[in-house]
Design an enzyme around this catalytic site. Structure first.
Site, PDB file in Angstrom:
ATOM      1  NE  ARG A  97       1.060   2.084  17.337  1.00 46.21           N
ATOM      2  CZ  ARG A  97       1.682   2.890  18.195  1.00 46.21           C
ATOM      3  NH1 ARG A  97       0.988   3.586  19.072  1.00 46.21           N
ATOM      4  NH2 ARG A  97       2.992   3.009  18.188  1.00 46.21           N
ATOM      5  CG  ASP A 174       4.981  14.391  20.574  1.00 48.05           C
ATOM      6  OD1 ASP A 174       5.590  13.817  19.643  1.00 48.05           O
ATOM      7  OD2 ASP A 174       4.310  13.762  21.410  1.00 48.05           O
ATOM      8  CE1 TYR A 266       7.684   7.597  14.252  1.00 42.26           C
ATOM      9  CE2 TYR A 266       8.277   9.680  15.268  1.00 42.26           C
ATOM     10  CZ  TYR A 266       7.558   8.493  15.290  1.00 42.26           C
ATOM     11  OH  TYR A 266       6.733   8.209  16.344  1.00 42.26           O
ATOM     12  NE  ARG A 286       5.790   2.462  21.356  1.00 43.37           N
ATOM     13  CZ  ARG A 286       6.405   2.686  22.513  1.00 43.37           C
ATOM     14  NH1 ARG A 286       7.312   1.845  22.968  1.00 43.37           N
ATOM     15  NH2 ARG A 286       6.132   3.759  23.222  1.00 43.37           N
TER      16      ARG A 286
HETATM   17  P1  NAD Z   1      -5.824   6.117  22.135  1.00 43.14           P
HETATM   18  O1  NAD Z   1      -6.372   5.011  21.313  1.00 43.14           O
HETATM   19  O2  NAD Z   1      -5.394   5.856  23.534  1.00 43.14           O
HETATM   20  O3  NAD Z   1      -6.906   7.309  22.219  1.00 43.14           O
HETATM   21  C1  NAD Z   1      -7.622   7.771  21.148  1.00 43.14           C
HETATM   22  C2  NAD Z   1      -9.081   7.986  21.518  1.00 43.14           C
HETATM   23  O4  NAD Z   1      -9.765   8.438  20.337  1.00 43.14           O
HETATM   24  C3  NAD Z   1      -9.818   6.730  21.970  1.00 43.14           C
HETATM   25  O5  NAD Z   1     -10.400   6.935  23.232  1.00 43.14           O
HETATM   26  C4  NAD Z   1     -10.870   6.497  20.882  1.00 43.14           C
HETATM   27  O6  NAD Z   1     -12.079   5.957  21.361  1.00 43.14           O
HETATM   28  C5  NAD Z   1     -11.063   7.898  20.348  1.00 43.14           C
HETATM   29  N1  NAD Z   1     -11.621   7.956  18.999  1.00 43.14           N
HETATM   30  C6  NAD Z   1     -11.386   7.127  17.958  1.00 43.14           C
HETATM   31  N2  NAD Z   1     -12.077   7.534  16.869  1.00 43.14           N
HETATM   32  C7  NAD Z   1     -12.764   8.637  17.234  1.00 43.14           C
HETATM   33  C8  NAD Z   1     -13.652   9.518  16.552  1.00 43.14           C
HETATM   34  N3  NAD Z   1     -13.961   9.319  15.266  1.00 43.14           N
HETATM   35  N4  NAD Z   1     -14.179  10.553  17.230  1.00 43.14           N
HETATM   36  C9  NAD Z   1     -13.872  10.754  18.537  1.00 43.14           C
HETATM   37  N5  NAD Z   1     -13.034   9.960  19.232  1.00 43.14           N
HETATM   38  C10 NAD Z   1     -12.485   8.914  18.588  1.00 43.14           C
HETATM   39  O7  NAD Z   1      -4.621   6.736  21.297  1.00 43.14           O
HETATM   40  P2  NAD Z   1      -3.346   7.545  21.804  1.00 43.14           P
HETATM   41  O8  NAD Z   1      -2.188   6.637  21.830  1.00 43.14           O
HETATM   42  O9  NAD Z   1      -3.685   8.280  23.021  1.00 43.14           O
HETATM   43  O10 NAD Z   1      -3.143   8.555  20.597  1.00 43.14           O
HETATM   44  C11 NAD Z   1      -4.151   9.465  20.201  1.00 43.14           C
HETATM   45  C12 NAD Z   1      -3.777  10.157  18.926  1.00 43.14           C
HETATM   46  O11 NAD Z   1      -2.710  11.063  19.135  1.00 43.14           O
HETATM   47  C13 NAD Z   1      -3.296   9.227  17.803  1.00 43.14           C
HETATM   48  O12 NAD Z   1      -3.734   9.718  16.566  1.00 43.14           O
HETATM   49  C14 NAD Z   1      -1.793   9.342  17.900  1.00 43.14           C
HETATM   50  O13 NAD Z   1      -1.158   8.968  16.716  1.00 43.14           O
HETATM   51  C15 NAD Z   1      -1.694  10.813  18.175  1.00 43.14           C
HETATM   52  N6  NAD Z   1      -0.411  11.299  18.697  1.00 43.14           N
HETATM   53  C16 NAD Z   1       0.169  12.269  17.972  1.00 43.14           C
HETATM   54  C17 NAD Z   1       1.341  12.817  18.384  1.00 43.14           C
HETATM   55  C18 NAD Z   1       1.976  13.834  17.518  1.00 43.14           C
HETATM   56  O14 NAD Z   1       3.145  14.083  17.623  1.00 43.14           O
HETATM   57  N7  NAD Z   1       1.258  14.455  16.600  1.00 43.14           N
HETATM   58  C19 NAD Z   1       1.934  12.383  19.568  1.00 43.14           C
HETATM   59  C20 NAD Z   1       1.302  11.388  20.298  1.00 43.14           C
HETATM   60  C21 NAD Z   1       0.102  10.853  19.863  1.00 43.14           C
HETATM   61  C1  G6P Z   2       5.849  10.468  19.019  1.00 47.04           C
HETATM   62  C2  G6P Z   2       5.371  10.960  17.687  1.00 47.04           C
HETATM   63  C3  G6P Z   2       3.900  10.694  17.551  1.00 47.04           C
HETATM   64  C4  G6P Z   2       3.604   9.223  17.750  1.00 47.04           C
HETATM   65  C5  G6P Z   2       4.135   8.776  19.090  1.00 47.04           C
HETATM   66  C6  G6P Z   2       4.012   7.273  19.211  1.00 47.04           C
HETATM   67  O1  G6P Z   2       5.313  11.217  20.043  1.00 47.04           O
HETATM   68  O2  G6P Z   2       5.614  12.320  17.493  1.00 47.04           O
HETATM   69  O3  G6P Z   2       3.463  11.152  16.310  1.00 47.04           O
HETATM   70  O4  G6P Z   2       2.223   8.994  17.706  1.00 47.04           O
HETATM   71  O5  G6P Z   2       5.490   9.113  19.214  1.00 47.04           O
HETATM   72  O6  G6P Z   2       4.191   6.884  20.527  1.00 47.04           O
HETATM   73  P1  G6P Z   2       3.697   5.453  21.016  1.00 47.04           P
HETATM   74  O7  G6P Z   2       4.165   5.410  22.420  1.00 47.04           O
HETATM   75  O8  G6P Z   2       2.203   5.446  20.860  1.00 47.04           O
HETATM   76  O9  G6P Z   2       4.358   4.459  20.138  1.00 47.04           O
HETATM   77 MN    MN Z   3       4.417  13.030  15.662  1.00 49.20          MN
END
Ligand code: NAD
Ligand code: G6P
Ligand code: MN
Length: 444
Positions: A97, A174, A266, A286
């Site tokens: 990232r 979210d 966004y 970030r």
């Molecule tokens: P993070 O790096 O803390 O956690 C992600 C985990 O996924 C890690 O433990 C990593 O080892 C694991 N991982 C990576 N590749 C993998 C694979 N191929 N199979 C299984 N596990 C795997 O990340 P985070 O900050 O907790 O975010 C997690 C995800 O959630 C990200 O994609 C982030 O963008 C997403 N997210 C989405 C929203 C949303 O609104 N849709 C909100 C918040 C976070």
């Molecule tokens: C929001 C968005 C997510 C994004 C996150 C990033 O929740 O909806 O899609 O992944 O913000 O938060 P962070 O704290 O990882 O920058």
């Molecule tokens: Mn999102």
């Protein structure tokens, strides 16, 4: 469908969001009777850290005898006989990232997790990882529901739509719920009374109305007036987070200039790219903040639990994020038809937009999945033009993934609305190919 003794898998078990999701599951246990939680991750250490934390949480709630907790890196063990999968993987982790953010920034372009070229870089990694998860679900638990948070949502859901159209999957973000909650807290509304209408692509959309049942009126116009007069303060679930305060400040810049609709924050990355770049620190983005904050706090929790430190150990934000995905599972299970913002194929919901676009719109969720609403009005040319360009860029990028096409990737990068010229698009693309190595498909 099985109603009790549910087996829940968290794919990306080591994610910093896992405690929030489990907390929401615990809070909803009367409506969501799970007896098994499996943490699945490719990183054994992160998964085991999370195992310690979730084990601690279950014991704290006296649930350790009622809920079996397991951890695994074996997909078959993880997914077999599962009922719900919450997916939140981050392919390449925070280290990649950081690269997604810093390479575009070093060329004067927006460097962001899901928007601009950083989002495209993440997209090409994430599609690969998420398709793998979907294929495991398809193979080992074809009747299970996969509720996905993995980003970048439009890109991964477009890829899944093409490769596994039959899988029972909901894609959610979210952000709309966080905007609504923040606005409601700032101005004293109760979001539970709201029926919002919204359309867009993920991280790229607008509210057109927010009907408040208790007040019996559309409160969106007065909310926009309040935003323009008083601004928006970061709410408690993001308290002290400078990045979020800046995002809300930019949201108010957008409502001042375009006061007819409430935008997704966004959009700042596309409409105000220059300002965003000027405010960014190319050496500390970030990703660095998250690594120094949320990630360290998670590690610290697991250390304290292992060392049996006394006192308040749990230290995570319990915002709307976890509750939203669990509420979706509850709505499926109990056929509740609650309303959620979901990323779904358009199929006429926005009448004047191509039908195969993945759009984010309200949908009612029940036992058979999502029933998206139809807007029944045509969207305006400003939004349509922005969305069509963004959608075409995203389609091209997903084409590039499936066709291993360098040309399509370059077209996608050039069309991205944070990019001023094909020249810089190519330079950044070539650097990202190097930096992503095997995380990306080969582009010829
Ligand atoms: P993070 O790096 O803390 O956690 C992600 C985990 O996924 C890690 O433990 C990593 O080892 C694991 N991982 C990576 N590749 C993998 C694979 N191929 N199979 C299984 N596990 C795997 O990340 P985070 O900050 O907790 O975010 C997690 C995800 O959630 C990200 O994609 C982030 O963008 C997403 N997210 C989405 C929203 C949303 O609104 N849709 C909100 C918040 C976070
Ligand atoms: C929001 C968005 C997510 C994004 C996150 C990033 O929740 O909806 O899609 O992944 O913000 O938060 P962070 O704290 O990882 O920058
Ligand atoms: Mn999102």
């Amino acid at each position: 469908m099985k109603m009790n003794n549910l087996k829940v898998v968290i794919a990306g078990g080591g994610s910093t969001y896992t405690p929030g999701i489990v907390q929401a599951m615990i809070n909803s246990r009367d409506k969501f009777n799970f007896t098994s939680i499996t943490l699945y991750d490719i990183d054994e250490i992160r998964n085991d850290d999370m195992y310690q934390i979730i084990d601690y949480m279950l014991k704290k709630e006296a649930l350790e005898k009622k809920v079996t907790l397991s951890q695994t890196t074996d997909p078959k063990l993880a997914f077999i006989k599962s009922d719900f999968i919450f997916s939140q993987i981050r392919v390449g982790g925070m280290e990649m990232r950081e690269i997604d953010e810093k390479i575009p920034l070093s060329h004067g372009l927006v460097g962001q997790e899901t928007c601009g070229l950083g989002g495209f870089s993440y997209g090409l990694r994430s599609i690969k990882g998420l398709l793998e998860i979907v294929s495991y679900v398809d193979q080992y638990a074809p009747d299970a529901w996969l509720l996905n948070y993995t980003n970048p949502e439009t890109l991964v859901s477009e890829a899944v739509r093409r490769a596994f159209p039959h899988v029972k999957m909901l894609n959610a973000c979210d952000m709309t719920i966080s905007i609504e909650e923040t606005v409601a807290i700032n101005y004293g509304y109760d979001r539970k009374n709201w029926i919002p209408t919204y359309y867009g692509l993920n991280h790229f959309g607008w509210y057109t109305s927010i009907y408040d049942k208790s007040l019996d009126r559309d409160v969106m116009p007065e909310i926009i007036e309040k935003l323009n007069a008083d601004g928006l303060q970061v709410a408690d679930f993001n308290s002290g987070d400078k990045t979020w305060q800046e995002a809300w400040d930019m949201l108010c810049v957008m409502t001042k200039n375009f006061p007819d609709f409430l935008p997704n924050n966004y959009l700042e990355y596309y409409l105000y790219s220059n300002e965003v770049v000027e405010k960014s620190n190319p050496k500390y983005t970030r990703a660095n903040m998250v690594m120094d904050g949320r990630e360290k706090r998670t590690k610290e929790m697991s250390r304290k639990i292992r060392e049996k430190v006394d006192g308040d150990i749990l230290d995570f934000n319990f915002g709307e994020h976890g509750q939203y995905i669990v509420d979706m599972a509850v709505s499926i299970l109990n056929d509740k038809h609650d309303r959620f913002m979901l990323i779904v194929p358009n199929m006429g919901a926005i009448p004047n937009l191509r039908s195969d676009a993945m759009v984010e719109i309200p949908a009612y969720v029940g036992r058979t999945g999502a029933e998206p609403i139809s807007l029944r009005f045509e969207i305006n040319d400003f939004h349509k033009g922005l969305m069509e360009a963004q959608n075409a860029a995203e389609k091209l990028l997903v084409d590039a993934y499936f066709e291993n096409s360098y040309q399509k990737a370059l077209q996608a990068f050039t069309l991205n609305q944070t990019v001023p010229s094909a020249k810089v698009a190519k330079v950044v693309l070539d650097e990202l190919i190097e930096a992503n190595g095997d995380f990306w498909p080969e582009l010829n």
